[in-house]
Design a protein around this motif. Structure first.
Motif, PDB file in Angstrom:
ATOM      1  N   SER A 116       0.809  -1.214   0.000  1.00  0.00           N
ATOM      2  CA  SER A 116       0.000   0.000   0.000  1.00  0.00           C
ATOM      3  C   SER A 116       0.841   1.263   0.000  1.00  0.00           C
ATOM      4  O   SER A 116       0.323   2.346  -0.235  1.00  0.00           O
ATOM      5  N   ARG A 126      -0.387  -1.655 -12.794  1.00  0.00           N
ATOM      6  CA  ARG A 126      -1.623  -1.240 -13.467  1.00  0.00           C
ATOM      7  C   ARG A 126      -1.364  -0.838 -14.910  1.00  0.00           C
ATOM      8  O   ARG A 126      -2.176  -1.099 -15.799  1.00  0.00           O
ATOM      9  N   ARG A 150      -7.532   4.863 -14.347  1.00  0.00           N
ATOM     10  CA  ARG A 150      -7.171   3.564 -13.781  1.00  0.00           C
ATOM     11  C   ARG A 150      -6.047   3.686 -12.753  1.00  0.00           C
ATOM     12  O   ARG A 150      -6.053   2.989 -11.736  1.00  0.00           O
ATOM     13  N   THR A 153      -7.583   5.084  -9.596  1.00  0.00           N
ATOM     14  CA  THR A 153      -8.393   4.055  -8.936  1.00  0.00           C
ATOM     15  C   THR A 153      -7.523   3.031  -8.228  1.00  0.00           C
ATOM     16  O   THR A 153      -7.826   2.595  -7.110  1.00  0.00           O
ATOM     17  N   SER A 154      -6.417   2.636  -8.858  1.00  0.00           N
ATOM     18  CA  SER A 154      -5.518   1.651  -8.248  1.00  0.00           C
ATOM     19  C   SER A 154      -4.898   2.189  -6.964  1.00  0.00           C
ATOM     20  O   SER A 154      -4.791   1.475  -5.962  1.00  0.00           O
ATOM     21  N   ASN A 156      -6.144   4.570  -5.006  1.00  0.00           N
ATOM     22  CA  ASN A 156      -7.194   4.704  -3.993  1.00  0.00           C
ATOM     23  C   ASN A 156      -7.565   3.353  -3.395  1.00  0.00           C
ATOM     24  O   ASN A 156      -7.837   3.240  -2.197  1.00  0.00           O
ATOM     25  N   ARG A 157      -7.588   2.313  -4.231  1.00  0.00           N
ATOM     26  CA  ARG A 157      -7.971   0.991  -3.750  1.00  0.00           C
ATOM     27  C   ARG A 157      -6.950   0.427  -2.768  1.00  0.00           C
ATOM     28  O   ARG A 157      -7.300  -0.307  -1.842  1.00  0.00           O
ATOM     29  N   SER A 158      -5.680   0.765  -2.941  1.00  0.00           N
ATOM     30  CA  SER A 158      -4.624   0.233  -2.079  1.00  0.00           C
ATOM     31  C   SER A 158      -4.263   1.165  -0.935  1.00  0.00           C
ATOM     32  O   SER A 158      -3.353   0.876  -0.167  1.00  0.00           O
ATOM     33  N   GLN A 159      -4.959   2.266  -0.808  1.00  0.00           N
ATOM     34  CA  GLN A 159      -4.623   3.248   0.221  1.00  0.00           C
ATOM     35  C   GLN A 159      -5.046   2.759   1.598  1.00  0.00           C
ATOM     36  O   GLN A 159      -6.111   2.167   1.765  1.00  0.00           O
ATOM     37  N   GLU A 160      -4.192   2.999   2.593  1.00  0.00           N
ATOM     38  CA  GLU A 160      -4.514   2.681   3.978  1.00  0.00           C
ATOM     39  C   GLU A 160      -4.970   3.953   4.681  1.00  0.00           C
ATOM     40  O   GLU A 160      -4.323   4.992   4.584  1.00  0.00           O
TER      41      GLU A 160
END
Length: 217
Positions: A116, A126, A150, A153-154, A156-160
């Protein structure tokens, strides 16, 4: 404060006492250092500590530092004076403690980055999938727009997210404390204005060339 000042010694002692009271005084609190052992509430840091007017060590290897206040943890006066922050010092007297400290320092300094926190790896992975997905797409504007979307989005999806940040989102307080208000700027609107002002931009294909220091279309 300069060492050349006539009152340097007195000022140094005064500032050391002031910083010690503000930074080095240990306060036992529930949820911080107080734990229950055998039905008794005790400080896990073993405060209050024994007091002594001098540093000492005995023939059995037991030692202690000068401490005139039982709730003041050991500190280095020079470090306190230089950076004005809490610090703690400890005498390392055996191999086990040295080994533990060496292991801690080494793993802390050389630890690998988590998934992350490694933005470069996330974006590279990605981008590799993006190339496969858009291999047959000749609309480069659309390909570029999808790449940006993309990648965002990638990440944001892996953000802690920390607990305070999650609470701030749930309460509708936003993700930051700011002193100004901002308005969104949409790329599509900017592109539309540019196309209206410069009709040549509406052309799918156009050639740029340099002629005598000027850019001609």
């Amino acid at each position: 404060m300069s060492p050349s000042d006539a009152t340097y010694d007195q000022t140094k002692v005064f500032r050391e006492q002031l910083h010690c009271r503000a930074l080095q005084f240990h306060q036992c609190e529930i949820g911080r250092c107080l734990v229950v052992k055998k039905g008794r509430t005790v400080c896990k840091n073993r405060a209050p500590w024994p007091v002594s007017e001098v540093d000492w060590i005995d023939k059995n290897g037991e030692w202690g530092m000068k401490r005139t206040v039982p709730y003041v943890n050991g500190f280095n006066p020079t470090i306190t004076e230089a950076i004005i922050c809490n610090n703690d010092i400890k005498l390392v007297t055996n191999g086990d403690e040295t080994q533990d400290m060496t292991y801690y320092f080494t793993t802390y300094a050389t630890k690998k980055r988590d998934k992350s926190t490694n933005e470069t790896a996330i974006l590279a992975k990605r981008y590799a999938y993006h190339q496969k997905q858009e291999a047959k797409n000749n609309n480069y504007d659309e390909v570029g727009r999808r790449l940006i979307t993309r990648c965002a989005t990638s990440l944001n999806r892996s953000q802690e997210l920390s607990a305070p940040e999650v609470i701030s989102y749930l309460m509708g307080w936003g993700d930051r404390y700011i002193s100004h208000y901002f308005v969104p700027i949409y790329l599509d609107g900017i592109a539309s204005v540019l196309r209206q002002a410069h009709p040549i931009l509406q052309t799918k294909k156009y050639v740029w060339r340099i002629d005598q220091g000027q850019v001609l279309i």
